[in-house]
Scaffold this motif. Structure first.
Motif, short mmCIF file in Angstrom:
data_model
loop_
_atom_site.label_atom_id
_atom_site.label_comp_id
_atom_site.label_asym_id
_atom_site.label_seq_id
_atom_site.Cartn_x
_atom_site.Cartn_y
_atom_site.Cartn_z
N ILE A 211 -22.57 5.26 -13.46
CA ILE A 211 -22.65 6.66 -13.90
C ILE A 211 -23.75 7.38 -13.13
N LEU A 212 -24.86 6.69 -12.96
CA LEU A 212 -25.97 7.23 -12.19
C LEU A 212 -25.89 6.66 -10.77
N LYS A 213 -25.83 7.52 -9.78
CA LYS A 213 -25.67 7.07 -8.40
C LYS A 213 -27.00 6.79 -7.71
N GLU A 214 -28.03 7.49 -8.13
CA GLU A 214 -29.34 7.32 -7.52
C GLU A 214 -30.12 6.22 -8.23
N LYS A 215 -30.80 5.40 -7.45
CA LYS A 215 -31.56 4.31 -8.04
C LYS A 215 -32.65 4.84 -8.96
N PRO A 216 -32.84 4.22 -10.11
CA PRO A 216 -33.89 4.68 -11.04
C PRO A 216 -35.28 4.54 -10.40
N SER A 217 -36.18 5.39 -10.82
CA SER A 217 -37.55 5.30 -10.32
C SER A 217 -38.27 4.10 -10.93
N SER A 218 -37.82 3.68 -12.11
CA SER A 218 -38.32 2.46 -12.75
C SER A 218 -37.14 1.77 -13.43
N TRP A 219 -37.29 0.49 -13.64
CA TRP A 219 -36.18 -0.31 -14.17
C TRP A 219 -36.54 -0.79 -15.56
N THR A 220 -35.70 -0.47 -16.54
CA THR A 220 -36.03 -0.78 -17.93
C THR A 220 -34.97 -1.68 -18.55
N ILE B 31 -34.12 -3.99 -22.40
CA ILE B 31 -34.50 -4.45 -23.73
C ILE B 31 -34.37 -5.97 -23.71
N THR B 32 -35.18 -6.64 -24.51
CA THR B 32 -35.20 -8.09 -24.49
C THR B 32 -35.49 -8.65 -25.88
N ASP B 33 -35.06 -9.89 -26.08
CA ASP B 33 -35.43 -10.57 -27.32
C ASP B 33 -36.79 -11.26 -27.15
N GLY B 34 -37.38 -11.09 -25.95
CA GLY B 34 -38.72 -11.62 -25.69
C GLY B 34 -39.78 -10.59 -26.04
N ILE B 35 -40.88 -10.64 -25.32
CA ILE B 35 -42.00 -9.74 -25.63
C ILE B 35 -42.07 -8.61 -24.61
N ILE C 158 -30.99 -6.85 -21.48
CA ILE C 158 -29.91 -5.90 -21.28
C ILE C 158 -30.50 -4.64 -20.65
N PRO C 159 -29.88 -4.10 -19.58
CA PRO C 159 -30.36 -2.85 -18.99
C PRO C 159 -30.36 -1.73 -20.02
N SER C 160 -31.34 -0.84 -19.94
CA SER C 160 -31.41 0.30 -20.86
C SER C 160 -31.74 1.56 -20.07
N TYR D 14 -44.05 -5.03 -15.16
CA TYR D 14 -44.37 -5.62 -13.87
C TYR D 14 -44.27 -4.56 -12.78
N ASP D 15 -45.18 -4.62 -11.83
CA ASP D 15 -45.11 -3.79 -10.63
C ASP D 15 -45.02 -4.75 -9.45
N LEU D 16 -43.78 -5.00 -9.01
CA LEU D 16 -43.53 -6.01 -8.00
C LEU D 16 -42.76 -5.42 -6.82
N CYS D 17 -43.25 -5.63 -5.63
CA CYS D 17 -42.55 -5.21 -4.40
C CYS D 17 -42.13 -3.74 -4.45
N GLY D 18 -42.97 -2.90 -5.00
CA GLY D 18 -42.68 -1.48 -5.06
C GLY D 18 -41.78 -1.07 -6.21
N SER D 19 -41.42 -1.99 -7.08
CA SER D 19 -40.55 -1.68 -8.21
C SER D 19 -41.29 -1.90 -9.53
N VAL D 20 -41.16 -0.95 -10.43
CA VAL D 20 -41.74 -1.09 -11.76
C VAL D 20 -40.63 -1.55 -12.71
N ILE D 21 -40.83 -2.70 -13.33
CA ILE D 21 -39.83 -3.29 -14.23
C ILE D 21 -40.46 -3.46 -15.60
N THR D 22 -39.82 -2.87 -16.61
CA THR D 22 -40.37 -2.90 -17.96
C THR D 22 -39.39 -3.57 -18.92
N PHE D 23 -39.90 -4.51 -19.69
CA PHE D 23 -39.12 -5.16 -20.74
C PHE D 23 -39.66 -4.71 -22.09
N THR D 24 -38.78 -4.17 -22.92
CA THR D 24 -39.17 -3.71 -24.25
C THR D 24 -38.48 -4.56 -25.31
#
Length: 206
Positions: free
Chosen positions: A145-154, A156-160, A133-135, A164-174
């Motif tokens: 609500i937010l018009k500008e793209k986030p600097s990083s993408w976060t 929440i997950t039922d995983g671990i 789920i996006p957080s 990741y730093d992929l193709c210029g995007s930082v993606i974090t799963f918590t």
């Protein structure tokens, strides 16, 4: 009965071998090999067709094709498509369908843009059988609500936990408690994350 001599046993065995239809057996074996070969071709063609019918810029996980073939076969097919220039391998098990301004038959074509981080996150989740789920700012951006793209993408997950730093995007799963996911739908969980990020006190009563 009298025991058979070794020579008699040998002759009987030889006659049995002569009676066997080895040509027929070999023919059946060749037919089986052809069927297996056709199945492999069919698997690859089905995977290729699904990718061809998808939108340019789509992101795929290996698991997206497990309904067509076994993981090893899927992996080989996607690697072939990556070698041919149809896909770009972003990460282990994750592939991006090229957006190109040139003909698909042109070997010099190149990606016009990097994959959408939201699609990358979804593909990673599917490959790991995670529910996500996006957080934070990602949740606010996903509902407009937010018009500008986030600097990083976060997310929440039922995983671990993973980052990741992929193709210029930082993606974090918590990781979040499994009871959070089991008690509500994805839509409700997203609303909860939006409220947490936006602030409950800033939401009007009407």
């Amino acid at each position: 009965t009298e025991d058979k001599s070794l020579l008699e046993l040998f002759n009987e065995a030889n006659n049995l071998l002569l009676d066997c239809d080895f040509d027929g057996a070999e023919e059946k074996n060749n037919e089986s090999k052809m069927i297996l070969k056709d199945m492999k071709i069919s698997f690859h063609e089905q995977i290729e067709q699904r990718i061809e019918n998808s939108l340019d810029g789509s992101v795929f996980a290996l698991s997206d094709f497990y309904d067509i073939a076994a993981p090893k076969t899927v992996s080989k097919s996607l690697e072939r498509l990556s070698d041919s220039g149809t896909l770009v391998k972003v990460f282990r098990g994750i592939f991006h369908k090229i957006q190109s301004e040139t003909s698909p038959d042109d070997p010099t074509r190149f990606p016009v843009s990097d994959p959408d981080p939201r699609q990358l996150a979804g593909a990673i989740a599917r490959n790991n059988l995670w529910r996500v789920i996006p957080s934070g700012a990602t949740a606010l951006y996903s509902v407009g609500i937010l018009k500008e793209k986030p600097s990083s993408w976060t997310y929440i997950t039922d995983g671990i936990y993973r980052k990741y730093d992929l193709c210029g995007s930082v993606i974090t799963f918590t990781h979040a408690a499994s009871r959070f996911f089991s008690s509500m739908s994805d839509e409700t969980a997203l609303i909860v994350q939006v409220l947490k990020a936006y602030g409950v006190n800033r939401v009007p009563d009407h």
